[in-house]
Every structure is written in structure tokens, then in C-alpha cells.
Motif scaffolding. Structure first.
Motif, PDB file in Angstrom:
ATOM      1  N   ASP A   8       0.853  -1.118  -0.004  1.00 29.25           N
ATOM      2  CA  ASP A   8      -0.061  -0.083  -0.014  1.00 29.25           C
ATOM      3  C   ASP A   8       0.720   1.418  -0.031  1.00 29.25           C
ATOM      4  N   VAL A   9       0.365   2.179  -0.443  1.00 31.15           N
ATOM      5  CA  VAL A   9       1.108   3.691  -0.773  1.00 31.15           C
ATOM      6  C   VAL A   9       0.093   4.640   0.001  1.00 31.15           C
ATOM      7  N   GLY A  22       3.824  13.958   0.133  1.00 33.03           N
ATOM      8  CA  GLY A  22       5.386  14.700   0.451  1.00 33.03           C
ATOM      9  C   GLY A  22       6.243  14.651  -0.701  1.00 33.03           C
ATOM     10  N   THR A  23       7.099  15.525  -0.607  1.00 32.40           N
ATOM     11  CA  THR A  23       7.994  15.643  -1.944  1.00 32.40           C
ATOM     12  C   THR A  23       9.255  15.013  -1.817  1.00 32.40           C
ATOM     13  N   GLY A  24       9.606  14.498  -0.359  1.00 30.21           N
ATOM     14  CA  GLY A  24      10.941  14.010  -0.234  1.00 30.21           C
ATOM     15  C   GLY A  24      10.994  12.568  -0.576  1.00 30.21           C
ATOM     16  N   PRO A  25      11.799  11.885  -0.092  1.00 32.12           N
ATOM     17  CA  PRO A  25      11.959  10.211  -0.252  1.00 32.12           C
ATOM     18  C   PRO A  25      10.705   9.760   0.444  1.00 32.12           C
ATOM     19  N   ALA A  26      10.064   8.556  -0.287  1.00 29.85           N
ATOM     20  CA  ALA A  26       9.199   7.961   0.349  1.00 29.85           C
ATOM     21  C   ALA A  26       9.669   7.111   1.646  1.00 29.85           C
ATOM     22  N   LEU A  27       8.888   7.016   2.469  1.00 32.60           N
ATOM     23  CA  LEU A  27       9.097   5.905   3.711  1.00 32.60           C
ATOM     24  C   LEU A  27       8.601   4.571   3.429  1.00 32.60           C
ATOM     25  N   LEU A  28       9.403   3.525   3.535  1.00 34.46           N
ATOM     26  CA  LEU A  28       9.098   2.277   3.425  1.00 34.46           C
ATOM     27  C   LEU A  28       9.234   1.374   4.616  1.00 34.46           C
ATOM     28  N   LEU A  29       7.941   1.098   5.296  1.00 34.92           N
ATOM     29  CA  LEU A  29       8.254   0.500   6.369  1.00 34.92           C
ATOM     30  C   LEU A  29       8.092  -0.961   6.391  1.00 34.92           C
ATOM     31  N   VAL A  30       8.827  -1.896   6.916  1.00 41.41           N
ATOM     32  CA  VAL A  30       9.118  -3.299   6.994  1.00 41.41           C
ATOM     33  C   VAL A  30       8.945  -4.046   8.187  1.00 41.41           C
ATOM     34  N   HIS A  31       7.730  -4.801   8.204  1.00 42.30           N
ATOM     35  CA  HIS A  31       7.065  -5.149   9.496  1.00 42.30           C
ATOM     36  C   HIS A  31       8.028  -6.477   9.885  1.00 42.30           C
ATOM     37  N   GLY A  32       7.986  -7.040  11.173  1.00 41.04           N
ATOM     38  CA  GLY A  32       8.541  -8.008  11.624  1.00 41.04           C
ATOM     39  C   GLY A  32       7.924  -9.064  11.685  1.00 41.04           C
ATOM     40  N   THR A  33       8.108 -10.140  12.612  1.00 40.88           N
ATOM     41  CA  THR A  33       7.794 -11.688  12.359  1.00 40.88           C
ATOM     42  C   THR A  33       5.942 -11.699  12.727  1.00 40.88           C
ATOM     43  N   GLY A  34       5.256 -12.278  12.099  1.00 44.34           N
ATOM     44  CA  GLY A  34       3.881 -12.463  12.283  1.00 44.34           C
ATOM     45  C   GLY A  34       2.930 -12.274  11.051  1.00 44.34           C
ATOM     46  N   SER A  35       1.908 -13.242  10.949  1.00 47.09           N
ATOM     47  CA  SER A  35       1.157 -13.283   9.542  1.00 47.09           C
ATOM     48  C   SER A  35       0.402 -12.195   9.458  1.00 47.09           C
ATOM     49  N   HIS A  67       5.231  12.399   4.566  1.00 43.76           N
ATOM     50  CA  HIS A  67       5.715  11.442   3.596  1.00 43.76           C
ATOM     51  C   HIS A  67       4.638  10.618   2.817  1.00 43.76           C
ATOM     52  N   ARG A  68       5.032  10.044   1.796  1.00 43.86           N
ATOM     53  CA  ARG A  68       4.333   8.974   0.940  1.00 43.86           C
ATOM     54  C   ARG A  68       5.037   7.747   1.695  1.00 43.86           C
ATOM     55  N   VAL A  69       4.138   6.993   2.507  1.00 40.56           N
ATOM     56  CA  VAL A  69       4.453   5.816   3.194  1.00 40.56           C
ATOM     57  C   VAL A  69       3.881   4.485   2.426  1.00 40.56           C
ATOM     58  N   ILE A  70       5.049   3.817   2.401  1.00 32.17           N
ATOM     59  CA  ILE A  70       4.748   2.165   1.786  1.00 32.17           C
ATOM     60  C   ILE A  70       4.934   1.251   2.601  1.00 32.17           C
ATOM     61  N   THR A  71       3.983   0.529   2.666  1.00 30.73           N
ATOM     62  CA  THR A  71       4.061  -0.506   3.615  1.00 30.73           C
ATOM     63  C   THR A  71       3.427  -2.005   2.763  1.00 30.73           C
ATOM     64  N   LEU A  72       4.372  -3.009   3.066  1.00 31.16           N
ATOM     65  CA  LEU A  72       4.174  -4.224   2.309  1.00 31.16           C
ATOM     66  C   LEU A  72       4.015  -5.284   3.308  1.00 31.16           C
ATOM     67  N   ASP A  73       3.497  -6.445   2.745  1.00 34.05           N
ATOM     68  CA  ASP A  73       3.392  -7.903   3.552  1.00 34.05           C
ATOM     69  C   ASP A  73       4.570  -8.643   2.838  1.00 34.05           C
ATOM     70  N   LEU A  74       5.429  -9.143   3.662  1.00 37.76           N
ATOM     71  CA  LEU A  74       6.159  -9.939   3.309  1.00 37.76           C
ATOM     72  C   LEU A  74       5.727 -11.675   3.056  1.00 37.76           C
ATOM     73  N   SER A  75       6.468 -12.399   2.441  1.00 35.87           N
ATOM     74  CA  SER A  75       5.971 -13.747   2.295  1.00 35.87           C
ATOM     75  C   SER A  75       6.002 -14.129   3.836  1.00 35.87           C
ATOM     76  N   GLY A  76       4.536 -14.901   3.999  1.00 35.00           N
ATOM     77  CA  GLY A  76       4.407 -15.279   5.490  1.00 35.00           C
ATOM     78  C   GLY A  76       3.339 -14.542   5.920  1.00 35.00           C
ATOM     79  N   ALA A  77       2.997 -13.403   5.433  1.00 35.87           N
ATOM     80  CA  ALA A  77       2.027 -12.491   5.978  1.00 35.87           C
ATOM     81  C   ALA A  77       0.656 -12.945   5.051  1.00 35.87           C
ATOM     82  N   ASP A  78      -0.283 -12.643   5.674  1.00 39.18           N
ATOM     83  CA  ASP A  78      -1.807 -13.074   5.227  1.00 39.18           C
ATOM     84  C   ASP A  78      -1.949 -12.620   3.808  1.00 39.18           C
ATOM     85  N   ARG A  79      -1.721 -11.576   3.587  1.00 39.94           N
ATOM     86  CA  ARG A  79      -2.084 -10.814   2.235  1.00 39.94           C
ATOM     87  C   ARG A  79      -1.206 -10.807   1.149  1.00 39.94           C
ATOM     88  N   THR A  80      -0.029 -11.604   1.272  1.00 39.48           N
ATOM     89  CA  THR A  80       0.637 -12.243   0.250  1.00 39.48           C
ATOM     90  C   THR A  80       0.640 -13.689   0.215  1.00 39.48           C
TER      91      THR A  80
END
Length: 277
Positions: A14-15, A19-32, A50-63
């Protein structure tokens, strides 16, 4: 909401924000539960600037993927693919817990995609740290044979004693279901047991802040201090909280990260006096 294919995985991200500077990407920890559980409360604190990017790594429910074993490099490739697919690189990259070694690997392997790096409650290796090896081994066993015990264990080590007592029994009981021992969660725990990014750390050139939690019973603060020592020129801060420090001390966490991201690209990071160490 968007997805990008990386190998067998269809990675959800999700995004939000502006903001005009670098986007901020947040990488989650352990847990589905992935990004929603880790960052759902905190993302709005950053979206104003900021434009904030969040992703779901493999192992998370939405990936969705093939359910195979995970490596730091596999998950780092997913972060890289999201940055490239979103078209917002180079980004400011923040990784929490399991997401910290993954984010460090991204910064080491693809320095062109990372403007600044923040590693929160992270670690460099598990084998050789008998406390963490045994904790993750216990989680794996509880996840297989005692799901209720798993939830209580991760809650007990995820938050400081003071925080748990402050929110009371009802608040504690509400936290326990947030990280069930699903197959995805246990894939993350297996990866936690295999982390070793020591060879990658000298390759990090991005301006870096390492944040440790002084009352962390999951990833003891000494691990953050070791990361700081291994990354040349990195800044360091400690927050007096348990592992999930952005829940316990949200204002201080946001202030620490914002001060670092807003500091000069060449000058020293001007961290809050209470956080700098």
C-alpha cells in the motif's frame, strides 16, 4: 492497494500520504498479520510529510506464495520489487525486528534504492546467541504444540513488564491474539532462527540510524548496539521500552525517526536528547 510478483509470491503493498521528499517504506517483523498489525497505528503519524509504503512479506496473510522456506535474501528481493514497482525510489527504509535484517540486506545489496536506513530492534545473527536461539526455538515448539502458550509467550517478551501492568489484564488479553502461530508466522520464526547478515553490514553506505529498546526481552538491546558498531558512521538511539517500542512509546519513536529523516544528508543526525546515546 497494489501487488507485484516476485518469484512465486504475489506481494501486497500500500502507498499512503503525501510529501516531496523520499518515500518512507516500513518493513514489518515476525507475524502473519504483517503490515496491518505492525504499522496500522503508526502509519498516520508519518503520512502528513511522507508518502508511506507498507508491504506484506511472504508469510503474511495478504501475500500469497508457494509456502516454501524463507531467507533474508528472498524477503529483501520482495522489498526491492515493491520499491521498483511503486516507482518511488530511492526510499527511506525502516525495518522492525525481522524486518531490520531484511532492510539491512536491501541497503547492502541495492544501495541505489535506499536514501536513509532505520533499523529498529533488529539483530545481525541468531546462531551463537544462545538466548535468541532458544527463544525462537521455544516459539516454534509452542506454535506447533501449544498455540495458546505461543500467544502468551510472544506477548510477554514483546512488551515490557511496566507496559503490561499499565494496560492491565483486559489490555493484555486483547494483545495475545494479535500474533497467532499460523503457518506463515512459523515460517517467519524459522527465518528468525537462520538470520546471519554479518557479511552484509560493511557494505551498507546509506545514512543509518539504529534504534534499540532498553527493556527488549525478544531481541535484547545489545543486539542493536552490535548493529550500530558494525555499520560505519551510523547514528544510534535507545528508547526505554520493550520490543514493540512504537506501541509503548509511540511519540518518542516517531520523534526519533522524524528527527533523523529530517536531518541534513551530510551533517550529524540531531536526535532528541532523550533518545540519543
Amino acid at each position: 492497494m497494489a501487488t507485484v510478483t516476485v518469484g512465486t509470491a504475489r506481494v501486497h503493498y500500500d502507498v499512503e500520504g503525501s510529501g516531496t521528499g523520499p518515500a518512507l517504506l516500513l518493513v514489518h517483523g515476525t507475524g502473519s498479520g504483517g503490515a496491518v498489525i505492525n504499522w496500522g497505528q503508526t502509519v498516520p503519524r508519518f503520512t502528513g510529510d511522507h508518502r508511506v509504503i507498507t508491504l506484506d512479506l511472504s508469510g503474511a496473510d495478504r501475500t500469497v506464495d508457494d509456502g516454501g522456506a524463507l531467507t533474508v535474501e528472498t524477503l529483501a528481493a520482495q522489498v526491492v520489487a515493491v520499491i521498483e514497482d511503486a516507482g518511488l525510489g530511492p526510499v527511506d527504509l525502516l525495518g522492525f525486528s525481522m524486518g531490520a535484517p531484511v532492510s539491512a540486506a536491501v541497503a547492502a545489496l541495492r544501495p541505489d534504492l535506499v536514501a536513509r536506513l532505520v533499523l529498529v530492534a533488529g539483530w545481525a545473527y541468531t546462531d551463537g546467541d544462545e538466548y535468541m536461539r532458544n527463544l525462537f526455538t521455544l516459539w516454534r515448539r509452542l506454535g506447533e504444540f501449544d498455540p495458546a502458550g505461543f500467544g502468551r509467550s510472544v506477548t510477554m517478551t514483546g512488551f515490557s513488564r511496566g507496559f503490561l501492568n499499565a494496560i492491565g489484564r483486559e489490555g493484555v488479553e486483547a494483545l495475545i491474539p494479535n500474533m497467532p502461530p499460523t503457518p506463515g508466522t512459523l515460517r517467519h520464526v524459522a527465518l528468525d532462527l537462520a538470520v546471519d547478515i554479518r557479511a552484509l553490514l560493511p557494505r551498507i553506505t546509506a545514512r543509518t540510524l539504529v534504534v534499540g529498546a532498553t527493556r527488549d526481552a525478544t531481541v535484547p538491546v545489545e543486539n542493536s548496539r552490535e548493529l550500530h558498531a558494525a555499520i560505519g558512521g551510523s547514528a544510534y538511539a535507545e528508547i526505554d521500552a520493550g520490543h514493540v517500542l512504537f506501541f509503548e512509546k509511540e511519540d518518542e519513536f516517531v520523534e526519533t525517526v522524524t528527527a533523523f529523516l529530517g536531518s541534513s544528508a551530510r551533517g550529524p543526525a540531531e536526535l532528541p536528547a532523550t533518545a540519543a546515546a
